[in-house]
Design a protein around this motif. Sequence first.
Motif, PDB file in Angstrom:
ATOM      1  N   LEU A 115     -74.713  39.215  16.902  1.00 49.79           N
ATOM      2  CA  LEU A 115     -74.155  40.204  17.821  1.00 49.79           C
ATOM      3  C   LEU A 115     -72.630  40.262  17.706  1.00 49.79           C
ATOM      4  N   PHE A 116     -72.002  39.095  17.770  1.00 51.40           N
ATOM      5  CA  PHE A 116     -70.549  39.062  17.696  1.00 51.40           C
ATOM      6  C   PHE A 116     -70.053  39.428  16.290  1.00 51.40           C
ATOM      7  N   LEU A 117     -70.812  39.020  15.270  1.00 52.72           N
ATOM      8  CA  LEU A 117     -70.423  39.351  13.908  1.00 52.72           C
ATOM      9  C   LEU A 117     -70.467  40.859  13.673  1.00 52.72           C
ATOM     10  N   PHE A 118     -71.575  41.493  14.079  1.00 53.37           N
ATOM     11  CA  PHE A 118     -71.714  42.926  13.860  1.00 53.37           C
ATOM     12  C   PHE A 118     -70.738  43.734  14.714  1.00 53.37           C
ATOM     13  N   GLN A 119     -70.463  43.267  15.919  1.00 55.79           N
ATOM     14  CA  GLN A 119     -69.491  43.991  16.736  1.00 55.79           C
ATOM     15  C   GLN A 119     -68.087  43.890  16.128  1.00 55.79           C
ATOM     16  N   TRP A 120     -67.769  42.713  15.572  1.00 53.95           N
ATOM     17  CA  TRP A 120     -66.460  42.535  14.930  1.00 53.95           C
ATOM     18  C   TRP A 120     -66.342  43.418  13.689  1.00 53.95           C
ATOM     19  N   LEU A 121     -67.483  43.560  12.955  1.00 52.01           N
ATOM     20  CA  LEU A 121     -67.459  44.357  11.729  1.00 52.01           C
ATOM     21  C   LEU A 121     -67.461  45.855  12.015  1.00 52.01           C
ATOM     22  N   THR A 122     -68.178  46.288  13.088  1.00 52.48           N
ATOM     23  CA  THR A 122     -68.368  47.727  13.327  1.00 52.48           C
ATOM     24  C   THR A 122     -67.667  48.258  14.569  1.00 52.48           C
ATOM     25  N   SER A 123     -67.302  47.375  15.496  1.00 50.41           N
ATOM     26  CA  SER A 123     -66.716  47.770  16.789  1.00 50.41           C
ATOM     27  C   SER A 123     -67.674  48.630  17.609  1.00 50.41           C
ATOM     28  N   LEU A 158     -71.071  48.437  20.011  1.00 43.62           N
ATOM     29  CA  LEU A 158     -72.027  47.593  20.723  1.00 43.62           C
ATOM     30  C   LEU A 158     -73.457  47.958  20.350  1.00 43.62           C
ATOM     31  N   LEU A 159     -73.732  49.250  20.200  1.00 46.06           N
ATOM     32  CA  LEU A 159     -75.088  49.702  19.885  1.00 46.06           C
ATOM     33  C   LEU A 159     -75.545  49.166  18.531  1.00 46.06           C
ATOM     34  N   ILE A 160     -74.694  49.320  17.500  1.00 45.34           N
ATOM     35  CA  ILE A 160     -75.049  48.819  16.165  1.00 45.34           C
ATOM     36  C   ILE A 160     -75.194  47.304  16.190  1.00 45.34           C
ATOM     37  N   ALA A 161     -74.315  46.630  16.930  1.00 43.77           N
ATOM     38  CA  ALA A 161     -74.368  45.173  17.012  1.00 43.77           C
ATOM     39  C   ALA A 161     -75.669  44.709  17.646  1.00 43.77           C
ATOM     40  N   VAL A 162     -76.091  45.354  18.739  1.00 42.07           N
ATOM     41  CA  VAL A 162     -77.326  44.988  19.422  1.00 42.07           C
ATOM     42  C   VAL A 162     -78.526  45.221  18.517  1.00 42.07           C
ATOM     43  N   ILE A 163     -78.580  46.393  17.857  1.00 42.42           N
ATOM     44  CA  ILE A 163     -79.731  46.724  17.013  1.00 42.42           C
ATOM     45  C   ILE A 163     -79.800  45.797  15.801  1.00 42.42           C
ATOM     46  N   GLY A 164     -78.691  45.614  15.125  1.00 42.34           N
ATOM     47  CA  GLY A 164     -78.689  44.774  13.932  1.00 42.34           C
ATOM     48  C   GLY A 164     -79.062  43.338  14.239  1.00 42.34           C
TER      49      GLY A 164
END
Length: 337
Positions: free
Chosen positions: A238-246, A248-254
């Motif tokens: 979650l934190f990795l994807f949010q840092w990479l994409t900014s 929240l939706l993509i971070a949660v799904i991924g």
Amino acid sequence: MTILIPSYEPDERLLTLIHHLKEETGVASILIVDDGSGEQYKAIFESAAEAGCTVLRHTVNKGKGSALKTGFDYVRQHGGHDGVVCADSDGQHLPEDILKITDAVRKNRNHIVLGSRQFTGKVPLRSRFGNSATRMVYSLATGKPIRDTQTGLRGYSSDMLDWLCEVPGDRFEYEMNMLLEAPKAGYDFVEVPIETVYLEDNKSSHFRPLTDSARIYFPFLKFCTSSGFAAVLDFVLLFLFQWLTSSLLIAVIGARVISSIFNFTMNRRFVFNDGQAISIKKSLPRYFSLVVVIMISNYALLYLFHESIKIPLFAAKLMTEALLFAFSYLVQRRFVY
């Protein structure tokens, strides 16, 4: 109706119970399983046989679950068509309460009849705490509240005997496994109030608080472990994807997709596998349907806590996972696997 009494290192209370059942209530068929008590207790079992009981013996102690299965198998092979009532040998089940259960079995076919203690008066702390804990775990696991999950006074219809011999577990965990497996097998419960009797602060009990409690809670602990590893993976991603994409939706799904694949594999192989093959074709679509529901709920709750209420993301994630944990376990046990 057969009264089945698993017994390990009994005292004179077993013979007193037999006397009351035969002389005062008229019960004719009593089956006792000596679970490897040894030569020191041979005279008690011989007295029981002389009183008209059928006595089966394990050469070594195998556990209460194994003793019950031995009794169930004997009744199954010898044509017990009326049903079986199980009682303990330590005097904590009154003859009149045993008769209550026999009557309830006859009136409620295809139901497991539980002698439900009310836990009033002087109850040993470990017994009160133990039943409260298992009651909570069972309610979380199945969504079915039961007042007394640890009662040894239980009744079964004769058509349940095949299933009873297949329920996993050889020791005290067998009775908890039975309650967990019953809804899936199509059996419901009837609770009959009985007296709460503890003699000498329950000193005669062979229940080992640490070892046997671990066995009872093991199915739930396996799920907690699997979910714990999946949650850690989900947190990191979650934190990795949010840092990479900014986003929240993509971070949660991924994070959820990857952690759910891991969780599905662990649960299918180790958590809900009771020795039988679990069909991927059947369980996979159900599991990922649940994943979609939880993912939507996860995002909605995270958005509410983090974006709307402004709770820090770490705390918001903890709150979200706690709310969805029990729901996930219940659905997976009852519908996915």
